[in-house]
Design a protein around this motif. Structure first.
Motif, PDB file in Angstrom:
ATOM      1  N   GLN A   6       1.214   6.950  -6.486  1.00 20.97           N
ATOM      2  CA  GLN A   6       0.074   7.840  -6.713  1.00 20.97           C
ATOM      3  C   GLN A   6       0.441   9.288  -6.392  1.00 20.97           C
ATOM      4  O   GLN A   6       0.001  10.206  -7.071  1.00 20.97           O
ATOM      5  N   GLN A  12       2.074   1.870  -3.484  1.00 20.50           N
ATOM      6  CA  GLN A  12       1.008   2.425  -4.315  1.00 20.50           C
ATOM      7  C   GLN A  12       0.760   3.896  -3.980  1.00 20.50           C
ATOM      8  O   GLN A  12       0.536   4.715  -4.870  1.00 20.50           O
ATOM      9  N   GLU A  50       0.832  -1.206   0.000  1.00 19.57           N
ATOM     10  CA  GLU A  50       0.000   0.000   0.000  1.00 19.57           C
ATOM     11  C   GLU A  50       0.869   1.258   0.000  1.00 19.57           C
ATOM     12  O   GLU A  50       0.550   2.240  -0.668  1.00 19.57           O
TER      13      GLU A  50
END
Length: 72
Positions: free
Chosen positions: A32, A28, A25
């Motif tokens: 992002q 990511q 996570e």
């Protein structure tokens, strides 16, 4: 968010899985953040701290295991 007491109650395998999920996570979120805006930038800090908490607990457990296995 997982509290310290909840993390300490987890088994070693559960801690490993939680750390791996948090690392995925975090990757990511970093990806992002570079490509677009994050809705909650504080999530990066939360995941980093969660991973650090897990690693701390794992280190404490391994040191306790070494202390118990080594005769004094």
């Amino acid at each position: 968010m997982t509290s310290n007491s909840e993390l300490r109650e987890m088994s070693d395998e559960q801690l490993e899985a939680t750390a791996a999920e948090a690392a995925r996570e975090l990757f990511q979120l970093r990806f992002q953040s570079q490509s677009e805006r994050l809705s909650t930038p504080s999530d990066i800090r939360k995941n980093r701290r969660l991973i650090a908490r897990i690693k701390t607990i794992q280190t404490e457990r391994s040191k306790a295991a070494e202390a118990n296995s080594t005769p004094a």
